[in-house]
Scaffold this active site. Structure first.
Site, mmCIF file in Angstrom:
data_model
loop_
_atom_site.group_PDB
_atom_site.id
_atom_site.type_symbol
_atom_site.label_atom_id
_atom_site.label_comp_id
_atom_site.label_asym_id
_atom_site.label_seq_id
_atom_site.Cartn_x
_atom_site.Cartn_y
_atom_site.Cartn_z
ATOM 1 N N ASN A 126 0.870 -1.171 0.000
ATOM 2 C CA ASN A 126 0.000 0.000 0.000
ATOM 3 C C ASN A 126 0.912 1.228 0.000
ATOM 4 O O ASN A 126 1.446 1.619 1.031
ATOM 5 C CB ASN A 126 -0.890 -0.033 1.252
ATOM 6 C CG ASN A 126 -1.839 1.145 1.321
ATOM 7 O OD1 ASN A 126 -1.777 2.052 0.493
ATOM 8 N ND2 ASN A 126 -2.715 1.130 2.312
ATOM 9 N N ARG A 129 -2.692 -2.078 -3.347
ATOM 10 C CA ARG A 129 -3.834 -1.171 -3.248
ATOM 11 C C ARG A 129 -3.595 -0.079 -4.288
ATOM 12 O O ARG A 129 -2.567 0.606 -4.239
ATOM 13 C CB ARG A 129 -3.906 -0.554 -1.855
ATOM 14 C CG ARG A 129 -4.973 0.504 -1.751
ATOM 15 C CD ARG A 129 -4.852 1.270 -0.453
ATOM 16 N NE ARG A 129 -5.870 2.298 -0.360
ATOM 17 C CZ ARG A 129 -5.667 3.474 0.228
ATOM 18 N NH1 ARG A 129 -4.509 3.756 0.770
ATOM 19 N NH2 ARG A 129 -6.627 4.358 0.282
ATOM 20 N N HIS A 133 -11.607 4.812 -0.406
ATOM 21 C CA HIS A 133 -11.643 3.963 0.801
ATOM 22 C C HIS A 133 -12.504 2.713 0.590
ATOM 23 O O HIS A 133 -12.994 2.116 1.552
ATOM 24 C CB HIS A 133 -12.243 4.712 2.018
ATOM 25 C CG HIS A 133 -11.343 5.754 2.595
ATOM 26 N ND1 HIS A 133 -11.853 6.879 3.184
ATOM 27 C CD2 HIS A 133 -10.001 5.838 2.705
ATOM 28 C CE1 HIS A 133 -10.848 7.630 3.618
ATOM 29 N NE2 HIS A 133 -9.706 7.015 3.337
ATOM 30 N N ARG A 177 -7.586 17.976 4.500
ATOM 31 C CA ARG A 177 -8.442 18.244 3.330
ATOM 32 C C ARG A 177 -9.737 18.916 3.760
ATOM 33 O O ARG A 177 -10.306 18.577 4.801
ATOM 34 C CB ARG A 177 -8.773 16.939 2.594
ATOM 35 C CG ARG A 177 -7.580 16.338 1.914
ATOM 36 C CD ARG A 177 -7.913 14.984 1.309
ATOM 37 N NE ARG A 177 -6.935 14.000 1.712
ATOM 38 C CZ ARG A 177 -7.114 12.683 1.676
ATOM 39 N NH1 ARG A 177 -8.261 12.187 1.250
ATOM 40 N NH2 ARG A 177 -6.169 11.864 2.059
ATOM 41 N N GLU A 217 -7.580 -3.623 5.401
ATOM 42 C CA GLU A 217 -7.537 -3.580 3.934
ATOM 43 C C GLU A 217 -6.597 -4.649 3.392
ATOM 44 O O GLU A 217 -6.819 -5.212 2.326
ATOM 45 C CB GLU A 217 -7.091 -2.181 3.479
ATOM 46 C CG GLU A 217 -8.160 -1.127 3.730
ATOM 47 C CD GLU A 217 -7.608 0.267 3.934
ATOM 48 O OE1 GLU A 217 -6.779 0.449 4.854
ATOM 49 O OE2 GLU A 217 -8.005 1.183 3.192
#
Ligand code: ADP
Length: 405
Positions: A7, A92, A182, A243, A388
């Site tokens: 990842n 990923r 996500h 963000r 994940e």
């Protein structure tokens, strides 16, 4: 069957080596951080209980990967004798566009599409590509590498959820639409939640809140994503660490003209200098914000309030999207650990009969999975630590089995 999961972020590289033939056990895992900087480091641990932080200047992702590979093979810290023991790599990949709605074997075509999508995910896709090429250099071009996309889970969104109210040609010409991100995490926790509800996922209505540095919320019906807060890019939706989340489009031209800055500069501001950091002026980290808030820092309190308010609004609107809700799931660094946030969010939804068990909530931190709703709550509330890596490893194994037949 040893599978390596990668990842890659812009300056980080998370890795996990799993043995999928042996109860899906993790042999080794870790993270390389601050790649490219002099004060970089690698945190590594293996299944034998060995744990170490190496301070090391890694010039790029290739060097980081080479360092990790040597750790795997190391006589003292290693977990494999030969690199050939690794049968596949699962990556990923953040943005797969409309073309990739499921995990896919990496080939030249996939690489060219991921490259083409870079303007939409300028931080993530180049790092993902770097790592794919670095693995090709080490394992060879024919070695099976699989891409598991963050956007794929949201490919089930209906057009009314993904089309922006802009001239339709922007969608047709440039692919301007909500993609959502996500996805691997939302997929994992919603499926775990169905198990905890003791229901077939097809019969569930679940709202998943992935609250970390990046944060997004998804409305999931029958295991399919119906809506999600992140949009065309991961900057959309709710307030995040740095963000902004959704903004009035009129702000862009106004601020660019006032500050005499370019659109490009503005884009940097909404991604790097906004969110919890921008509002609080303290930090992007929820821990720091809470500390400052407890000392009475008004802007830290405001940042915390905005975060909880926006999560509450998203959950409430997604209950309408789903036409009801069986469960709300909290995951991600904040979702898994910050019981104060979960408390405020759920309390503000109490008018709907949503009731959190304050004691259970407080106890559920540090990677614990639990139901935290009161017995009388109209909706069940769970904390489910995301994983994940296991999704990527399972998908990689499944493709590997198919191509080997
Ligand atoms: P990313 O989106 O970068 O993967 P994470 O999911 O790790 O981020 O979430 C980072 C956020 O979670 C930070 O705001 C941090 O304060 C919070 N967080 C992470 N771990 C903990 C913890 N053990 N206790 C409290 N807060 C935590």
């Amino acid at each position: 069957m040893k599978i390596l999961v990668i990842n890659a972020g812009s300056s980080s590289l998370k890795f996990q080596l799993l043995d999928m033939s042996d109860n899906e056990s993790v042999l080794a895992k870790g993270i390389c951080e601050k790649i490219g900087l002099k004060n970089g480091f690698v945190k590594y641990q293996n299944y034998k209980g060995y744990e170490k932080k190496f301070l090391v200047h890694l010039k790029n992702h290739e060097e980081a990967f080479s360092f990790v590979k040597n750790l795997f093979l190391d006589k003292k810290y290693g977990v494999i004798k030969h690199l050939e023991e690794i049968v596949a790599v699962g990556h990923r990949v953040v943005q797969g566009g409309e073309e990739f709605s499921k995990p896919t074997l990496i080939n030249k075509h996939l690489i060219s599409i991921v490259k083409k999508l870079t303007p939409i995910a300028p931080i993530h896709n180049p790092a993902n590509l770097h790592m794919i090429l670095a693995c090709q250099a080490v394992f060879g071009e024919k070695f099976p590498q699989i891409a598991v996309f963050d956007t794929a889970f949201h490919s089930t969104l209906p057009p009314k959820a993904y089309i922006y109210s802009l001239p339709y040609e922007f969608y047709e010409k440039y692919g301007v639409r909500k993609y959502g991100y996500h996805g691997i995490s939302h997929y994992y926790v919603s499926n775990e939640c169905a198990k905890l509800l003791n229901k077939d996922i097809k019969d569930t209505k679940i709202i998943t809140c992935h609250l970390g540095n990046g944060a997004s919320i998804s409305a999931i019906k029958g295991g399919k994503s119906m809506d999600t807060t992140m949009g065309f890019t991961p900057a959309d939706g709710i307030i995040m660490g740095t963000r902004s989340g959704s903004l009035d489009p009129g702000i862009i031209t106004f601020v660019c003209e006032k500050n005499n800055i370019s659109m490009h500069d503005f884009n940097k501001i909404v991604n790097k200098n906004s969110g919890l950091l921008g509002v609080s002026g303290v930090s992007n980290d929820a821990r720091e914000i809470l500390k400052e808030a407890s000392l009475g820092n008004k802007r830290a309190i405001l940042a915390h309030d905005i975060f909880c308010y926006q999560v509450m609004k998203s959950i409430a609107s997604y209950i309408a999207v789903l036409g009801g809700c069986d469960a709300i799931v909290f995951t991600g660094g904040i979702g898994e650990n910050r019981f104060e946030y979960r408390n405020t969010i759920c309390d503000s939804l109490s008018f709907m009969g949503i009731k959190i068990d304050k004691n259970l909530n407080k106890l559920t931190v540090d990677g614990k999975q639990a139901e935290i709703s009161d017995g009388e709550s109209s909706v069940k509330i769970f904390v489910i630590p995301t994983n994940e890596e296991i999704v990527i490893a399972r998908e990689t194994l499944s493709i590997l089995k198919r191509i080997r037949v």
